[in-house]
Design an enzyme around this catalytic site. Structure first.
Site, short mmCIF file in Angstrom:
data_model
loop_
_atom_site.label_atom_id
_atom_site.label_comp_id
_atom_site.label_asym_id
_atom_site.label_seq_id
_atom_site.Cartn_x
_atom_site.Cartn_y
_atom_site.Cartn_z
CD GLU A 85 -3.37 0.15 1.98
OE1 GLU A 85 -4.41 -0.43 1.67
OE2 GLU A 85 -3.13 0.54 3.13
CG HIS A 125 7.25 -29.64 -0.22
ND1 HIS A 125 7.77 -30.89 -0.49
CD2 HIS A 125 7.95 -29.16 0.85
CE1 HIS A 125 8.73 -31.15 0.38
NE2 HIS A 125 8.86 -30.12 1.20
CE LYS A 130 -12.26 1.68 0.81
NZ LYS A 130 -11.68 2.64 1.71
O1 PA5 Z 1 -3.20 1.45 5.88
C1 PA5 Z 1 -4.31 1.93 5.69
O2 PA5 Z 1 -4.52 3.15 5.78
C2 PA5 Z 1 -5.50 1.04 5.37
O3 PA5 Z 1 -5.12 -0.27 5.22
C3 PA5 Z 1 -6.54 1.14 6.48
O4 PA5 Z 1 -5.95 0.73 7.69
C4 PA5 Z 1 -7.74 0.26 6.18
O5 PA5 Z 1 -8.28 0.59 4.93
C5 PA5 Z 1 -8.83 0.45 7.25
O6 PA5 Z 1 -9.24 1.78 7.31
P1 PA5 Z 1 -10.05 2.34 8.54
O7 PA5 Z 1 -9.23 2.18 9.76
O8 PA5 Z 1 -10.32 3.76 8.21
O9 PA5 Z 1 -11.33 1.52 8.64
#
Ligand code: PA5
Length: 418
Positions: A275, A296, A409
């Site tokens: 990310e 494996h 989304k």
């Molecule tokens: O690293 C990030 O920002 C994301 O992975 C969020 O943690 C994830 O999308 C969850 O978001 P939120 O805490 O707003 O529900």
């Protein structure tokens, strides 16, 4: 780096002369921009300060939740749960608290039904974590759990909920304040995937009996070990070798380990790096392999498939004592191993695998840790976070945003007719 060792020498054999040096210099400049808070995304550097923050309220709240239920359900997705799950798996032998379950990590009905069935006859509490307070998966799971809490505990239900969310905004903050639920705030300058050392990770860990003070101390000593922007800084070396390899066509990194308890750490690492770096058409694809199991399966590809892979071995020196028993009739031909420990055999499997992969054209890096303790796990977390920030800046992206996650989304909400 006492207790840890980073080896990047073998990987350098796959690079043109001076290529690594070039990226060390770039990574030093990136580290400077992270430390002096001038890098892209510099309003999200609050995680640098988390190791020195102790919050006594976390211990008191954890104690209360431990007393109230045999099960604690942590609800969250992505950075809101992966860190806690990773540490719990790595330190499974240190857990003493209620059983910790995770919900809201996907939209699969089967797993959610199983979870609801599991808590049916047991006292339980809920830690609801969402920084935005609007994420669909945890919000649905929480709806189900809140309904169950209200059915079971009536007016007392709210005492069994702790919400961890933004200090001011979002649906969860509003609802928690309106219902008088106990809350913790996620610092505004800390993004989800960098939040494991905040209440997001620390509260579930404390409920499960992990010594969070030791986690923080370990992270803090790693911070001291990695604070100088120079070529001896292991976080800079890791960022540099990754970028140098990427620039030479090695576009996938596999975090491999011979230690099964690190499976959660691998998942957390994949989210952190994927990310943070995968954007603007760039980025190393983060993958993982658990050996010897995956020797494996994925082993064939790693040894012999497309040569765009490099491998970072997360190696634990000591993992426990268990010896192979003797059987003089030798029905399986394994008597030559009798008396040898599993640890020793696993180390040989590791050394053999690393050599075979290297000889097969896979650059290998090794990060070794003496043993898994709360302190060493805290150190690993901070190491990977810092190296990720430096690496992303070196790659030329903002490591702290995630604009790409909005696309699915948007499509999903259109189909759901929101
Ligand atoms: O690293 C990030 O920002 C994301 O992975 C969020 O943690 C994830 O999308 C969850 O978001 P939120 O805490 O707003 O529900």
């Amino acid at each position: 780096m006492s207790g840890y060792n980073l080896d990047v020498d073998k990987a350098q054999e796959f690079l043109p002369d001076d290529h690594y040096e070039k990226y060390v210099n770039k990574s030093i400049a990136s580290a400077e921009s992270v430390f002096n808070k001038t890098c892209d995304g510099n309003d999200f550097l609050g995680w640098l300060d988390l190791p020195s923050k102790t919050d006594l309220e976390i211990d008191a709240t954890a104690k209360r939740l431990r007393e109230m239920g045999e099960i604690c359900v942590t609800v969250g997705i992505g950075g809101s749960y992966l860190g806690a799950e990773a540490v719990l798996q790595a330190l499974a032998d240190d857990t003493t608290g209620p059983e910790m379950l995770f919900a809201g990590t996907n939209l699969c009905a089967a797993g959610t039904i199983r979870l609801l069935d599991k808590i049916k006859d047991k006292d339980f509490t809920v830690i609801m974590i969402s920084k935005s307070g609007t994420t669909l998966e945890p919000a649905i799971a929480f709806r189900l759990l809140w309904a169950e809490l209200q059915n079971r505990y009536g007016d007392e239900a709210g005492q069994r909920v702790v919400a961890i969310t933004d200090q001011e905004s979002g649906a969860l903050r509003k609802r928690a304040d309106a219902n008088n639920w106990h809350t913790f705030s996620i610092p505004q300058n800390v993004g989800g995937r960098f939040s494991v050392l905040s209440p997001v990770g620390l509260l579930p860990l404390a409920v499960a009996g992990i010594d969070i003070e030791k986690i923080l101390r370990g992270a803090d000593s790693m911070r001291s070990m990695c604070q100088e922007p120079n070529r001896d800084n292991p976080a800079i070396c890791y960022a540099a070798i990754r970028n140098a390899l990427y620039d030479s066509g090695f576009t996938t990194e596999i975090l491999s380990t011979f230690h099964g308890d690190l499976r959660g750490v691998q998942e957390w690492w994949k989210q952190l790096y994927g990310e943070s770096e995968g954007k603007q058409g760039k980025g190393i694809f983060p993958a993982s392999a658990g050996f010897t199991t995956d020797l494996h399966s994925l082993g064939q590809y790693i040894q012999d498939g497309k040569r765009n892979l490099f491998e970072t071995f997360l190696h634990i020196e000591h993992t426990g004592f268990l010896a192979v028993p003797s059987d003089e009739t030798d029905p399986d031909g394994l008597e030559y191993l009798s008396g040898r420990t599993l640890d020793d055999i696993n180390q040989k499997a590791y050394a053999g695998t690393r050599k075979a992969h290297h000889d097969g054209g896979v650059p290998t890096i090794e990060l070794s840790v003496d043993e898994l303790t709360p302190g060493s796990v805290g150190g690993l977390i901070f190491f990977f976070e810092l190296a990720c920030a430096i690496s992303g800046v070196t790659l030329g992206v903002n490591p702290f945003d995630q604009p790409g996650v909005e696309a699915y989304k948007k499509e999903m909400f259109t189909l759901l007719k929101r």
